[in-house]
Design a protein around this motif. Sequence first.
Motif, short mmCIF file in Angstrom:
data_model
loop_
_atom_site.label_atom_id
_atom_site.label_comp_id
_atom_site.label_asym_id
_atom_site.label_seq_id
_atom_site.Cartn_x
_atom_site.Cartn_y
_atom_site.Cartn_z
N GLU A 29 2.41 -12.81 -1.16
CA GLU A 29 1.50 -12.93 -2.30
C GLU A 29 0.53 -11.75 -2.39
N ALA A 30 0.47 -10.94 -1.34
CA ALA A 30 -0.54 -9.88 -1.27
C ALA A 30 0.11 -8.50 -1.37
N VAL A 31 -0.52 -7.65 -2.19
CA VAL A 31 -0.12 -6.25 -2.33
C VAL A 31 -1.33 -5.39 -1.99
N VAL A 32 -1.12 -4.37 -1.18
CA VAL A 32 -2.20 -3.48 -0.77
C VAL A 32 -1.97 -2.11 -1.38
N ARG A 33 -3.04 -1.53 -1.94
CA ARG A 33 -2.97 -0.17 -2.50
C ARG A 33 -4.07 0.70 -1.89
N HIS A 34 -3.72 1.94 -1.65
CA HIS A 34 -4.72 2.94 -1.29
C HIS A 34 -5.31 3.43 -2.61
N ALA A 35 -6.42 2.85 -3.01
CA ALA A 35 -6.98 3.15 -4.33
C ALA A 35 -8.45 2.77 -4.37
N ASP A 36 -9.13 3.25 -5.42
CA ASP A 36 -10.51 2.90 -5.70
C ASP A 36 -10.51 1.61 -6.50
N GLY A 37 -10.99 0.53 -5.92
CA GLY A 37 -10.98 -0.75 -6.60
C GLY A 37 -11.76 -0.75 -7.89
N LEU A 38 -12.84 0.03 -7.94
CA LEU A 38 -13.65 0.07 -9.15
C LEU A 38 -12.93 0.76 -10.31
N ALA A 39 -11.88 1.52 -10.00
CA ALA A 39 -11.14 2.23 -11.04
C ALA A 39 -9.97 1.42 -11.58
N LEU A 40 -9.78 0.21 -11.10
CA LEU A 40 -8.67 -0.62 -11.58
C LEU A 40 -8.83 -0.95 -13.06
N ASP A 41 -7.72 -1.01 -13.76
CA ASP A 41 -7.70 -1.52 -15.14
C ASP A 41 -7.57 -3.03 -15.02
#
Length: 438
Positions: free
Chosen positions: A144-156
Amino acid sequence: MEPSALAKLLDQEAWALLNALPPYEEKLAMVLSERLRAKGFDPEVVALVLTQSRLRAKAEPKFGPFADGMLFTPAGLEQATRLVVAAHHAQRYLAAGITTVADLTCGIGADSMAFAGVGLTVLATDLDEATAAVATVNLRAFPEAVVRHADGLALDLAAEGLTGGTGGIYADPARRTRSGKRIFDPKAYAPALDDVWALRDQVPAVGIKVGPGIPHEGLPQDCEAQWVSVDGDVVEAGLWFGPLAPDGPGRSALLLRTDGGQTSARTYRGDGIGTGTGEGETLPDAVEGVDGVGRYLYEPDGAVIRAGLVADLSRELDGRLLDRTIAYVTTDTRHDDAGQVPLATGYRVLDTMPFGVKRLKSYLRARDVGRVTIKKRGTAVTPESLRAQLALKGSAEATLVLTRVAGSQQILVVEPLGSPAAPTTTPGSTPGSPSDSE
């Protein structure tokens, strides 16, 4: 941890070695390291697996047996939510009808594990590549979980399906500098607290973990601010918005106790009119008055204190404060908390006296006291220094409370409720007497 080091650690042979190591013991680490190197293991791999073994041992109080299958970074472990607390976070989202949670600052994945564990779909992000990789390992058992190397505040947020009423946001901003120094200013969190709670304009269900020392002033008026203690230790505070705060805005305390592998919980909101923290702040409207020492002393749980609910508890106990800036409640009547998780620890007051080392030393020696438990609030005296000055050698035990009573430095001799009262001769006032034994 560098990505290259993590890659080495995840090599099949290194991973097998890590999971085959005996329980970590600091005094044996060097011997074990030399033994593994002698067997031909890469010295860097040996250092990596022993570091992880040490971190797993350190993580056990937070994660229990789950720690044995996880990876950690020192900073990630330091900030990670205890699983027993993360489970309560997850239940908030579940009870609010949330089905998908974006964990914007997932760290090593502790909260995301709890979210996925109750069946929520989880999108976990972290700005640090190695940390995101560690979270991926820790969440490997949860499809159920997906992990991304990303800026969470930049998510659409709309594109991620979080804005339709069943989406929620969670964040645990970094509260330490790279050197490990603690950050107290919420605006200096990473990301800044203002930027995170601004997201509630798009997604009403927002939860934010913050440090328990966060000041009440400046907190949004539309959140439930909850302080959490585990077995008496205050571990965090949380800000909960929208459907995650079903009882409405305000301050509350969540008290968790573990016993035999089972956890009991109690939430306390008081009557909603208490002011101040009860520790270092004046409580002008807290109680009817501040008065002398009664027969009983109650020490509120730390979460109750941090939530500013000492005044509420004082009214509930029909008590009063020893001092307007000290979080001790005194009463003339005993109150037994029937709950599994008490809001305060109660003591019977045996004696009181003005603070003075010579006077106290004479008092304790006359009673053959050789071991003392020292509690303190509102005094600069340290228990270690006082214990050394007393130099006691008797066979009996005593509990001392160093505090202020209406501004005056005092010593209270107390014993936990449930213990038989001992006859005393008081060099001062005598709140109790031998007939008070219960």
